[in-house]
Design an enzyme around this catalytic site. Structure first.
Site, PDB file in Angstrom:
ATOM      1  N   GLU A  29       0.860  -1.225   0.100  1.00 57.72           N
ATOM      2  CA  GLU A  29       0.118  -0.069  -0.031  1.00 57.72           C
ATOM      3  C   GLU A  29       0.960   1.208   0.156  1.00 57.72           C
ATOM      4  OE1 GLU A  29      -2.798  -0.153   3.208  1.00 57.72           O
ATOM      5  OE2 GLU A  29      -4.308  -1.678   1.990  1.00 57.72           O
ATOM      6  N   GLU A  40      -6.463  -8.031  -0.335  1.00 58.12           N
ATOM      7  CA  GLU A  40      -7.253  -7.821   0.978  1.00 58.12           C
ATOM      8  C   GLU A  40      -8.571  -7.307   0.776  1.00 58.12           C
ATOM      9  OE1 GLU A  40      -5.179  -5.299   3.670  1.00 58.12           O
ATOM     10  OE2 GLU A  40      -3.298  -5.931   3.097  1.00 58.12           O
TER      11      GLU A  40
END
Ligand code: GAL
Length: 765
Positions: free
Chosen positions: A420, A481
């Site tokens: 991320e 995710e």
């Protein structure tokens, strides 16, 4: 037994448990030996310059065994600053006479977070990084006759110059020498690594390239060297191939080729067949060095039609895993690491795991190979990218991860982007180039959370926490995710929340199944995990798992479990506990996860409902959850019986008590045979159930433990159940024998488990 009592008696026990030396048994003067250096360390949580010198008296340091955590902490609600300090580990050893003339290396598998290593007071160097292996050569500074002392200064603070640090991360790293250490004795020229690359595996006659990486003094090869590779199925030799090496400059690698291997079984999810490649370096016809790796023959690729394993498209259904455990952080031995892979594959029936957010224990990866659990492995990091020196460490991490793990058939994708993080063209061009140069056989991914971010990897891997998910924006697309922080759920939450948590996982997988271009999805996450104060539920836990931190299921685990073929296991998992007043809607929406075709519900013996899989909402799932209204029980309250049918036949029955009474204390160990190496451990689950074995989720009884025999408890004593369940771990001392663990509930009496602690076979130096 108490740890201190044990330590008083330990000297003689150690001598008694030593076994014959593999070094002494080696006939060839230069054959390799690797000796475990996990036992007999001396440890102090206080680092001083004197403690790094050779003559320092460390007799008052704690005596510890690796894997070791620098501090045991409560399982939640603690201050992570408590383990962030600099400590010292010392290990004395003598070099066996037969090792004279060899090169000696010390191999560290994982030390959190930075290590400075000294031998006999001489600084050998420092290593920055907690998740990647490192080695130092000791040869030059060895005392061949006397006592040697290895001293390691371990900095477990969150150093901004080391990934993942520089900013707060959503997990804890803990501290200490938390993975194994060994001494390696090799010939002057030795095998540094092996990379076995199966080729043409779908032709029925696979080939195999074995890349051998050698190291030698001055990067030169002496005359008379040859390499041989042998392929084994267990102990059965299948084929050999050899090659002479030219004297002169050391080549980067040498490839030994096996052409057309007959009768090779492929590695796949149901039958994860493994082989061994043994490489021998010889000099003038005599064995000089040897090493081996375990491998599997399989072809794994992400395609526009999804993920293909051995030519067959498999929808990926997985969970992210943090490798942390209650009380000891990451310092759990092989058995406990392997158990997580077992839970993911055999209990949760997932087919892929992501090692979020770092390379994980080799034992865990070995177990993924053995159980047929695919792996996405990634470099350490979380959202933050540091300066150029930090990036250098990260690029180096790519190499260490791949070079350590490239033979695992389970690993199908390298994650080469900081989880991320923002775009960084140059940095990620370099991480991708490093991965591709080292391993041309695997694709790369890079886990991002922005759809518009730059794609330098082969597979678009994204954390998409929305519902519905966005459409795939790249032909090779994997969700890495979902759910996580958008719906934290505890075992003690109310039944509506537990049900919704379950259904959210089901909805995402339903959507992923609706479009072949989704290779599948890896949900956040398998197990609740410890985290920093600014994340999670304010008690240093992210309750994002489908299992709790003790690896016991929440109802969402039942969804994953129910997705297996009934021929593997018939599953029927209610996403509720049976209590009249605990649902605001009186069970007009009872959810059950099952791979049956039809369910019947009886209350107090009376049929109240029947249900088929909820195909209206979950049209794309092979085994949709069931929803039934149980609200019409007309004062006929009592036990609930659920029957599951396949092909019109009753295949499973589940009973849930309507009494609302805590009936039983259950104590269940994952294994009852352990090794007396001072580190071996097993989980022991403790739960309070009704008379049919269903967890009583509001039991918060304080369970008292007593251990009789040579082992210690990892856990609180007394331990208060959370959600009616929990676990402690039993860790051995260096002493074989019988152990009994007793657990006593304030009202339900005592339960016992017996353990057999078998002598350790590892070499003691
Ligand atoms: C993601 C992150 C994970 C974890 C998760 C919680 O953004 O990658 O490490 O923090 O959120 O849902």
């Amino acid at each position: 037994m108490d740890r201190r009592d044990f330590m008083k008696t330990t000297g003689t026990l150690l001598a008694a448990s030593a076994v014959a030396s593999p070094l002494a048994a080696e006939a060839a003067p230069h054959a390799r030996a690797v000796l475990s250096l996990n036992r007999r360390w001396r440890y102090s949580p206080k680092a001083t310059p004197e403690a790094l010198t050779r003559s320092f008296d460390d007799s008052r340091f704690d005596r510890v065994t690796l894997p070791h955590t620098n501090l045991r902490v409560p399982w939640h609600g603690f201050d992570e600053k408590s383990y962030q300090f600099v400590s010292v580990y010392r290990r004395h050893f003598k070099v066996p006479a037969v090792a004279h003339g060899r090169r000696i290396f010390v191999d560290f598998e994982g030390v959190m977070t930075a290590s400075t290593v000294y031998l006999n007071g001489t600084k050998l160097g420092a290593y920055r990084g907690g998740y990647t292996p490192f080695s130092f050569e000791l040869t030059e500074h060895i005392d061949w006759a006397g006592d040697n002392v290895l001293a390691v200064e371990v900095d477990s603070t969150e150093r901004a110059d080391i990934p993942p640090f520089g900013h707060e991360v959503d997990y804890l790293t803990f501290g200490g020498i938390y993975r194994e250490v060994s001494l390696r004795f090799v010939a002057p020229t030795y095998i540094e690594n092996i990379f076995a690359q199966p080729k043409q595996v779908l032709t029925g006659a696979p080939q195999l390239d074995v890349l051998c990486f050698l190291e030698s003094p001055d990067k030169k090869l002496e005359a008379g060297l040859a390499l041989e590779a042998a392929l084994y199925d267990g102990e059965k030799l299948i084929a050999t191939t050899e090659q002479k090496l030219e004297a002169g400059a050391l080549p980067e690698s040498t490839t030994l080729h096996f052409a057309k291997l007959d009768g090779i079984a492929l590695w796949d999810l149901q039958t994860p067949k493994l082989y061994r490649v043994v490489v021998t370096l010889s000099k003038n016809g005599r064995a000089y060095d040897n090493d081996e790796r375990r491998i599997g023959f399989r072809e794994a690729t992400f395609t526009p039609q999804g993920f293909s394993l051995n030519g067959k498209i498999i929808k990926l259904r997985g969970l992210d895993r943090h490798q942390t455990f209650p009380w000891v952080g990451q310092a759990m031995p092989a058995r406990v690491q392997k158990r997580d892979a077992f839970i993911l594959r055999k209990r949760l029936k997932t087919n892929i795991v992501r090692t979020s957010h770092y390379p994980q224990s080799r034992h865990f990866l070995d177990a993924c190979d053995e159980y047929g659990l695919l792996v996405l492995e990634e470099i350490p990091g979380w959202q933050h990218i540091g300066d150029e020196a930090w990036k250098q460490v990260s690029i180096d991490n790519v190499g260490r991860m791949i070079r350590r793990d490239w033979n695992h058939p389970s690993i199908v994708l390298w994650g080469v982007r900081i989880n991320e993080s923002h775009d960084d063209h140059d940095f990620y061009t370099r991480t991708n180039a490093a991965a591709h140069a080292l391993d041309p056989t695997r694709q790369t991914g890079g886990i991002r959370n922005k759809y518009g971010s730059e794609l330098l990897e082969d597979v678009f891997t994204i954390n998409d926490f929305g519902f519905p998910l966005r459409a795939p924006n790249h032909p090779l697309y994997l969700n890495t995710e979902f759910i996580g922080h958008t719906y934290p759920t505890k075992t003690i939450d109310n039944v509506e929340r537990l049900r919704e948590h379950t259904l959210r996982h089901a909805r995402i997988h339903n959507q992923l199944a609706s479009n072949a271009q989704y290779a599948g999805g890896i949900g956040w996450c398998a197990f609740d995990y410890n985290t920093h104060g600014n994340f999670g539920s304010g008690d240093r836990i992210c309750y994002h798992g489908v299992m709790d931190i003790f690896r016991e299921p929440k109802p969402a685990a039942g969804f994953y479990r129910s997705q297996c073929d009934p021929s593997e296991e018939v599953v029927l998992e209610p996403a509720f506990h049976w209590a009249l007043g605990d649902q605001s809607t009186k069970f007009d929406e009872a959810v059950v996860c099952s791979n049956c075709e039809h369910l019947k519900f009886y209350i107090a013996g009376k049929l109240v409902a029947e249900a088929d899989p909820n195909r209206a909402e979950f049209a794309h799932l092979k085994y949709p959850p069931f929803t039934a209204s149980l609200a019409k029980f007309d004062d006929n309250w009592g036990d609930l019986k659920i029957e599951g049918y396949i092909g019109g036949k009753l295949v499973i029955t589940r009973l849930m008590s309507g009494d609302g009474v805590d009936r039983r204390l259950v104590l269940a160990a994952d294994t009852t045979r352990l090794i007396a190496d001072g580190a071996d451990a097993t989980r022991v689950v403790v739960r309070v159930t009704d008379e049919f074995g269903n967890v009583r989720p509001f039991s918060d009884a304080a369970i008292r433990f007593e251990i009789v025999g040579p082992a210690e408890l990892i856990g609180d004593n007394p331990f208060t159940l959370a959600g009616g369940q929990g676990a402690v771990w039993i860790r051995t001392f260096e002493m074989s024998g019988e152990v009994e663990l007793r657990a006593t509930h304030p009202y339900l009496g005592m339960q016992r488990v017996h353990f057999e602690i078998q002598p350790a076979k590892d070499e003691l130096l």
